[in-house]
Design a protein around this motif. Structure first.
Motif, PDB file in Angstrom:
ATOM      1  N   TRP A   1       0.806  -1.213   0.000  1.00  0.00           N
ATOM      2  CA  TRP A   1       0.000   0.000   0.000  1.00  0.00           C
ATOM      3  C   TRP A   1       0.850   1.280   0.000  1.00  0.00           C
ATOM      4  O   TRP A   1       0.390   2.345  -0.381  1.00  0.00           O
TER       5      TRP A   1
ATOM      6  N   ASN B   1      -0.318   4.389  -2.275  1.00  0.00           N
ATOM      7  CA  ASN B   1      -0.554   5.775  -1.872  1.00  0.00           C
ATOM      8  C   ASN B   1       0.601   6.702  -2.214  1.00  0.00           C
ATOM      9  O   ASN B   1       0.422   7.713  -2.898  1.00  0.00           O
TER      10      ASN B   1
ATOM     11  N   THR C   1       0.103   7.198   5.545  1.00  0.00           N
ATOM     12  CA  THR C   1      -0.341   5.814   5.363  1.00  0.00           C
ATOM     13  C   THR C   1       0.098   4.946   6.529  1.00  0.00           C
ATOM     14  O   THR C   1      -0.676   4.115   7.039  1.00  0.00           O
TER      15      THR C   1
ATOM     16  N   THR D   1      -6.419   6.144   2.064  1.00  0.00           N
ATOM     17  CA  THR D   1      -6.127   6.188   0.632  1.00  0.00           C
ATOM     18  C   THR D   1      -6.557   7.493  -0.034  1.00  0.00           C
ATOM     19  O   THR D   1      -5.755   8.125  -0.736  1.00  0.00           O
TER      20      THR D   1
ATOM     21  N   CYS E   1      -4.508  10.839   2.020  1.00  0.00           N
ATOM     22  CA  CYS E   1      -3.114  10.880   2.458  1.00  0.00           C
ATOM     23  C   CYS E   1      -2.351  12.114   1.989  1.00  0.00           C
ATOM     24  O   CYS E   1      -1.306  12.440   2.544  1.00  0.00           O
TER      25      CYS E   1
END
Length: 454
Positions: A227, A231, A249, A288, A291
């Motif tokens: 992830w 992001n 994140t 998401t 951020c």
């Protein structure tokens, strides 16, 4: 001129996001019963294979081709087969080779489709799932990606060179990496499919515990790892925006995990490994879209709120009677809504997005935009998914028979078993099953029900 540093970061980020789909397969695979683990993982791998091909043929063009009307759809023929995008001189998003951007966005399309599969675990024909995945990506995801991710571009003289989608440009919603296009989109689709396919046999009466919690936690760890590409990579450069997104994140996900565990401890008396893994995903989902627009303290708030609300939301399926097998609605739809809407409250102009929300003196201007964008994607995805799912069910059939469901979808559909207990001998075959029976369920309500049934 191609920026080699930014290109290296985006290609790395694309690889990280690609890893999220096998991570999701492990996460989902561990959450189902042993007789369904391979089918659950195959739905993720099937999406990876199919959407990769469709993206190259026409998906990228629909999502990022020049708009053909009202910000709703890119020109399907403009980049058909990615024609014209391999030249060294072609660049996208300020110094990126076009193909780097194509690859980065492809992996977003893949995981969005794969996410939906968790809502229909144990009961969907694999062939029908693949048909659904292709149709849904074509008429739902690719257009929504155009709405949210495709920005209007101008040249140095201010002349418009490319027209993008309506949510990004006309509505000016802040959605940095896909709270609407990925998570609300997939969550609404999951709810629609769960309604079309109906409940699993024994839903609400029989224990349907995760069969392998270590797999769940490994999958959650891979999702968290990947992830950061999801992001921070969405900055499309190795810059300050990527750095802020990376830190936000990290901390939002940590806060969501703590929030989920706290709810479990207060409500059920135990903080579980499944709760920790689910809290991780809830925090990742919520941060998401936000951020790039909130401070690190704001990210903690976003994560904590998402962890608490998603932990509570997963029990709604028992209250309202829809069988969202692996809580796609409770985590992705609710988490996506939380993260998208909280931007309207917590956004600060000090963050890279440069917009103030309600709590920072910006009034309700950004808040209403966030709400409208979120609801538009939710309704569009839900309605079209309902139509697609019903059409497949009425024609080729979407759900396996009750007899096959009892036997086990892995054996019936794939002629395989995730675990060869027979090779262990009769004495060894019962021990893993006994261990599985001690696994916890997805929320406190399910645990209480299963204890009573046991």
């Amino acid at each position: 001129m191609v920026n080699t540093g930014d290109t290296a970061w985006i290609l790395t980020s694309a690889a990280l996001v690609l890893l999220m789909t096998p991570g999701l397969a492990l996460f989902y695979g561990g959450m189902v019963r042993a007789k369904s683990v391979l089918n659950m993982m195959m739905m993720s791998f099937g999406a990876l294979a199919l959407i990769s091909v469709l993206w190259v043929i026409y998906g990228y063009s629909v999502a990022f081709g020049n708009d053909v009307g009202a910000g709703l759809l890119g020109n399907p023929g403009e980049f058909f087969g990615l024609k014209g995008l391999m030249e060294d001189t072609t660049s996208e998003a300020g110094g990126l080779p076009a193909m780097a951007f194509v690859g980065f966005q492809a992996v977003f399309a893949i995981i969005t489709v794969a996410l939906i599969s968790g809502a229909i675990a144990d009961r969907a024909k694999f062939g029908s799932w693949m048909v659904f995945a292709g149709v849904w990506a074509t008429i739902v995801y690719f257009p929504v990606a155009h709405w949210v991710f495709d920005f209007t571009l101008t040249d140095d003289d201010g002349a418009v060179t490319h027209v993008g989608g309506w949510i990004a440009n006309n509505l000016a919603v802040i959605d940095f990496a896909g709270g609407t296009a990925v998570h609300i989109n997939a969550g609404a689709a999951g709810l629609a499919l769960a309604l079309v396919l109906g409940k699993r046999r024994g839903f609400g009466r029989e224990a349907m515990r995760p069969h392998n919690l270590p797999l769940v936690m490994i999958g959650a760890g891979l999702l968290w790892f990947g992830w950061f590409g999801f992001n921070a990579g969405s900055a499309l450069a190795a810059n300050n925006t990527a750095s802020v997104a990376w830190v936000n994140t990290l901390v939002a996900t940590a806060a969501a995990t703590l929030g989920w565990l706290l709810v479990e401890k207060i409500r059920d008396g135990h903080s579980t490994s499944l709760g920790a893994a689910s809290g991780v995903v809830a925090g990742l989902v919520a941060i998401t879209p936000a951020c790039s627009s909130v401070s690190p303290i704001g990210a903690i708030v976003v994560g904590a709120v998402a962890g608490v609300l998603c932990a509570l939301a997963v029990g709604l399926k028992y209250r309202f009677g829809y069988d969202d097998s692996l809580d796609v609605v409770g985590v992705h739809l609710v988490g996506g809504l939380v993260g998208t809407i909280l931007i309207g409250f917590l956004a600060t102009a000090d963050a890279p997005a440069g917009v103030d929300g309600l709590f920072y003196g910006g009034g309700v201007d950004q808040l209403w935009r966030q709400v409208v964008g979120a609801l538009a994607v939710l309704v569009f995805s839900f309605v079209l998914t309902l139509v697609i799912g019903m059409a497949i069910q009425k024609t080729i059939g979407f759900r396996i028979t009750e007899e096959d469901e009892v036997t086990g979808i892995d054996n019936v559909v794939h002629a395989e078993s995730g675990y060869d207990f027979a090779s262990l001998g009769s004495s060894g075959s019962t021990a893993p099953l006994a261990g599985q029976a001690r696994a916890t369920s997805t929320d406190g309500m399910a645990r209480n029900t299963e204890r009573t049934l046991a």
